[in-house]
Motif scaffolding. Sequence first.
Motif, PDB file in Angstrom:
ATOM      1  N   LEU A  89       0.825  -1.201   0.000  1.00 28.60           N
ATOM      2  CA  LEU A  89       0.000   0.000   0.000  1.00 28.60           C
ATOM      3  C   LEU A  89       0.861   1.254   0.000  1.00 28.60           C
ATOM      4  O   LEU A  89       1.874   1.319   0.687  1.00 28.60           O
ATOM      5  CB  LEU A  89      -0.922   0.016   1.233  1.00 28.60           C
ATOM      6  N   GLY A  90       0.452   2.244  -0.779  1.00 30.86           N
ATOM      7  CA  GLY A  90       1.083   3.550  -0.745  1.00 30.86           C
ATOM      8  C   GLY A  90       0.100   4.556  -0.202  1.00 30.86           C
ATOM      9  O   GLY A  90      -1.095   4.459  -0.485  1.00 30.86           O
ATOM     10  N   PHE A  91       0.560   5.519   0.589  1.00 32.38           N
ATOM     11  CA  PHE A  91      -0.333   6.458   1.260  1.00 32.38           C
ATOM     12  C   PHE A  91       0.019   7.905   0.909  1.00 32.38           C
ATOM     13  O   PHE A  91       1.184   8.289   0.941  1.00 32.38           O
ATOM     14  CB  PHE A  91      -0.246   6.298   2.781  1.00 32.38           C
ATOM     15  N   LEU A 168      -3.478   4.706  -1.806  1.00 35.43           N
ATOM     16  CA  LEU A 168      -4.588   5.218  -0.999  1.00 35.43           C
ATOM     17  C   LEU A 168      -4.338   6.692  -0.714  1.00 35.43           C
ATOM     18  O   LEU A 168      -3.306   7.050  -0.153  1.00 35.43           O
ATOM     19  CB  LEU A 168      -4.700   4.440   0.318  1.00 35.43           C
ATOM     20  N   ALA A 169      -5.274   7.531  -1.125  1.00 25.90           N
ATOM     21  CA  ALA A 169      -5.114   8.978  -0.955  1.00 25.90           C
ATOM     22  C   ALA A 169      -6.245   9.522  -0.097  1.00 25.90           C
ATOM     23  O   ALA A 169      -7.420   9.322  -0.410  1.00 25.90           O
ATOM     24  CB  ALA A 169      -5.108   9.666  -2.319  1.00 25.90           C
ATOM     25  N   ASP A 170      -5.893  10.188   0.988  1.00 26.90           N
ATOM     26  CA  ASP A 170      -6.873  10.743   1.925  1.00 26.90           C
ATOM     27  C   ASP A 170      -6.891  12.262   1.784  1.00 26.90           C
ATOM     28  O   ASP A 170      -5.970  12.937   2.239  1.00 26.90           O
ATOM     29  CB  ASP A 170      -6.503  10.342   3.351  1.00 26.90           C
ATOM     30  N   MET A 200      -9.170   7.033  -3.700  1.00 29.65           N
ATOM     31  CA  MET A 200      -9.046   8.362  -3.095  1.00 29.65           C
ATOM     32  C   MET A 200     -10.306   8.720  -2.315  1.00 29.65           C
ATOM     33  O   MET A 200     -11.416   8.636  -2.842  1.00 29.65           O
ATOM     34  CB  MET A 200      -8.820   9.405  -4.206  1.00 29.65           C
ATOM     35  N   VAL A 201     -10.128   9.113  -1.064  1.00 26.72           N
ATOM     36  CA  VAL A 201     -11.220   9.665  -0.263  1.00 26.72           C
ATOM     37  C   VAL A 201     -11.157  11.183  -0.374  1.00 26.72           C
ATOM     38  O   VAL A 201     -10.089  11.775  -0.171  1.00 26.72           O
ATOM     39  CB  VAL A 201     -11.108   9.231   1.211  1.00 26.72           C
ATOM     40  N   THR A 202     -12.275  11.816  -0.712  1.00 28.98           N
ATOM     41  CA  THR A 202     -12.250  13.263  -0.900  1.00 28.98           C
ATOM     42  C   THR A 202     -13.612  13.897  -0.640  1.00 28.98           C
ATOM     43  O   THR A 202     -14.651  13.259  -0.824  1.00 28.98           O
ATOM     44  CB  THR A 202     -11.782  13.614  -2.330  1.00 28.98           C
ATOM     45  N   HIS A 203     -13.584  15.162  -0.191  1.00 31.64           N
ATOM     46  CA  HIS A 203     -14.790  15.984  -0.119  1.00 31.64           C
ATOM     47  C   HIS A 203     -14.950  16.803  -1.396  1.00 31.64           C
ATOM     48  O   HIS A 203     -15.997  17.402  -1.630  1.00 31.64           O
ATOM     49  CB  HIS A 203     -14.688  16.978   1.057  1.00 31.64           C
ATOM     50  N   SER A 204     -13.903  16.853  -2.191  1.00 34.41           N
ATOM     51  CA  SER A 204     -13.853  17.747  -3.342  1.00 34.41           C
ATOM     52  C   SER A 204     -14.532  17.141  -4.566  1.00 34.41           C
ATOM     53  O   SER A 204     -14.087  16.115  -5.085  1.00 34.41           O
ATOM     54  CB  SER A 204     -12.393  18.083  -3.678  1.00 34.41           C
ATOM     55  N   THR A 205     -15.590  17.803  -5.021  1.00 39.22           N
ATOM     56  CA  THR A 205     -16.263  17.354  -6.235  1.00 39.22           C
ATOM     57  C   THR A 205     -15.312  17.415  -7.421  1.00 39.22           C
ATOM     58  O   THR A 205     -15.308  16.532  -8.287  1.00 39.22           O
ATOM     59  CB  THR A 205     -17.506  18.217  -6.511  1.00 39.22           C
TER      60      THR A 205
END
Length: 251
Positions: A89-91, A168-170, A200-205
């Motif tokens: 895994l890469g973070f 995995l991108a937070d 990727m987890v994001t709030h950005s549309t």
Amino acid sequence: MAVLEVNGLKKVYTTRFGGSRVQALTNVTFAVERGEYVAIMGESGSGKTTLLNILAALDRPTEGEVFLNGRALSTIGEKEIASFRRQNLGFVFQDFNLLDTFTLQDNIFLPLVLAGKHFPEMQAKLLPLAQQLGIAELLQKYPYEVSGGQKQRAAVARALITSPQILLADEPTGALDSRASDSLLSLFGEINRAGQTILMVTHSTKAASHAGRVLFIKDGVVFHQIYRGGSTNEEMFHRISDTLTAMAAGA
């Protein structure tokens, strides 16, 4: 072929003195194919951070299972888990998580140092990666000497240098200005087209509109998903916005 399989995840947290229970995830099931670029969206408290922590083997589900390349994460012991995580895994984090006392080069080398790799091998991996990410001229600088966008590129290099199964991108654009965000998202697209699987987890549309698929988490379950198909980024942006509006309205 699915590189990641998530089956029936449930996560329940009990407060410190056992007074109440909070169910963060209810029944989350999905798969990620090798080479996919998937974004996960949801309101604060929807369970997406809990989900990411379980996928990263940083937390264990109450029920359900996660398989990476067919291997159940629950079968990996505590002594092995750090090595497994480092190898597979890469973070990339919102706040970069770079060490200010290390140069960018040494920050990028860190997972290879922990894996016991020798300098010539590390150098051979770093140079083409640094060129691709546009940071070859910055490797001897310290994090406090470069911009936020350059820090995030170094963080991406650190995540990719082990050739992970999944990146995995937070909230990777959360601490960046619009120009640096656009640059990073363009970079993610290039990395994905080269074959790297990204979650990727994001709030950005806007960030999510660059993905090939968007999963929406609401109240601990997968509420809806959108596939790109032939949609442009602008069309994806509007489809995502419409879904978020429907979720907020309780549809």
